[in-house]
Design a protein around this motif. Structure first.
Motif, PDB file in Angstrom:
ATOM      1  N   GLY A  49       4.926 -44.014 -29.019  1.00  0.00           N
ATOM      2  CA  GLY A  49       5.221 -45.420 -29.219  1.00  0.00           C
ATOM      3  C   GLY A  49       6.507 -45.721 -29.949  1.00  0.00           C
ATOM      4  O   GLY A  49       6.895 -46.893 -30.037  1.00  0.00           O
ATOM      5  N   GLY A  50       7.173 -44.707 -30.477  1.00  0.00           N
ATOM      6  CA  GLY A  50       8.427 -44.951 -31.171  1.00  0.00           C
ATOM      7  C   GLY A  50       9.490 -45.471 -30.222  1.00  0.00           C
ATOM      8  O   GLY A  50       9.509 -45.129 -29.039  1.00  0.00           O
TER       9      GLY A  50
ATOM     10  N   CYS B 270      -1.589 -42.552 -32.294  1.00  0.00           N
ATOM     11  CA  CYS B 270      -1.837 -41.165 -32.656  1.00  0.00           C
ATOM     12  C   CYS B 270      -3.109 -40.729 -31.956  1.00  0.00           C
ATOM     13  O   CYS B 270      -4.189 -41.268 -32.239  1.00  0.00           O
ATOM     14  N   ALA B 271      -2.985 -39.782 -31.056  1.00  0.00           N
ATOM     15  CA  ALA B 271      -4.123 -39.241 -30.331  1.00  0.00           C
ATOM     16  C   ALA B 271      -4.525 -37.922 -30.961  1.00  0.00           C
ATOM     17  O   ALA B 271      -3.695 -37.028 -31.134  1.00  0.00           O
TER      18      ALA B 271
ATOM     19  N   THR C 259      -0.179 -52.481 -40.130  1.00  0.00           N
ATOM     20  CA  THR C 259      -1.626 -52.436 -40.068  1.00  0.00           C
ATOM     21  C   THR C 259      -2.060 -51.154 -39.373  1.00  0.00           C
ATOM     22  O   THR C 259      -1.640 -50.886 -38.248  1.00  0.00           O
ATOM     23  N   ILE C 260      -2.892 -50.382 -40.049  1.00  0.00           N
ATOM     24  CA  ILE C 260      -3.447 -49.180 -39.454  1.00  0.00           C
ATOM     25  C   ILE C 260      -4.861 -49.487 -38.967  1.00  0.00           C
ATOM     26  O   ILE C 260      -5.615 -50.201 -39.628  1.00  0.00           O
ATOM     27  N   SER C 261      -5.201 -48.962 -37.811  1.00  0.00           N
ATOM     28  CA  SER C 261      -6.523 -49.183 -37.250  1.00  0.00           C
ATOM     29  C   SER C 261      -6.919 -47.965 -36.430  1.00  0.00           C
ATOM     30  O   SER C 261      -6.093 -47.084 -36.163  1.00  0.00           O
TER      31      SER C 261
ATOM     32  N   LEU D 185      -8.191 -42.517 -31.112  1.00  0.00           N
ATOM     33  CA  LEU D 185      -6.849 -43.018 -31.332  1.00  0.00           C
ATOM     34  C   LEU D 185      -6.748 -43.742 -32.666  1.00  0.00           C
ATOM     35  O   LEU D 185      -7.673 -44.451 -33.066  1.00  0.00           O
ATOM     36  N   VAL D 186      -5.620 -43.560 -33.317  1.00  0.00           N
ATOM     37  CA  VAL D 186      -5.256 -44.334 -34.494  1.00  0.00           C
ATOM     38  C   VAL D 186      -3.950 -45.047 -34.182  1.00  0.00           C
ATOM     39  O   VAL D 186      -3.051 -44.468 -33.568  1.00  0.00           O
ATOM     40  N   TYR D 187      -3.870 -46.287 -34.611  1.00  0.00           N
ATOM     41  CA  TYR D 187      -2.683 -47.088 -34.367  1.00  0.00           C
ATOM     42  C   TYR D 187      -2.006 -47.465 -35.667  1.00  0.00           C
ATOM     43  O   TYR D 187      -2.643 -47.619 -36.705  1.00  0.00           O
TER      44      TYR D 187
END
Length: 115
Positions: free
Chosen positions: A8-9, A22-23, A68-70, A77-79
């Motif tokens: 996503g960068g 982040c997978a 925001t982290i989720s 997955l983490v975003y």
């Protein structure tokens, strides 16, 4: 084996937004804590945010209110949603998971914020 892959960068203008992903595989994702770090050229790697298995979040002061982290446990997955980006946010962003006492890092994804 544990795998951590960021994506996503991109290059964005100041004030813009990005969502990093982040997978994670090879762990019981639902009980893991995931951290985001970032490292600018010539500087140390700094912690940015994390999210626990229960959904508790923590942030570096300079990104509070903007990032925001989720997590989506169904997708492993983490975003990291990044808003109101500033040139000083420019860095390689890394995702990390701790599993059985060891740190597992992704290779990073480049975020560049132009002024």
């Amino acid at each position: 084996q544990v795998q951590v892959v960021e994506s996503g960068g991109d290059l964005v203008q100041a004030g813009g937004s990005l969502r990093l992903s982040c997978a994670v595989s090879g762990v019981i994702f639902e009980i893991s804590t995931i951290d985001w770090y970032r490292q600018a050229p010539g500087k140390q790697r700094d912690w940015v945010a994390n999210i626990t298995h229960s959904g508790t979040t923590n942030y570096l002061d300079s990104v509070k209110g903007r990032f925001t982290i989720s997590r989506d446990n169904a997708k492993n997955l983490v975003y990291l949603e990044m808003n109101s980006l500033k040139p000083e946010d420019t860095a390689v962003y890394y995702c990390k998971v701790i599993w059985y006492g060891a740190d597992y890092w992704g290779r990073g994804t480049q975020v560049t914020v132009s002024s």
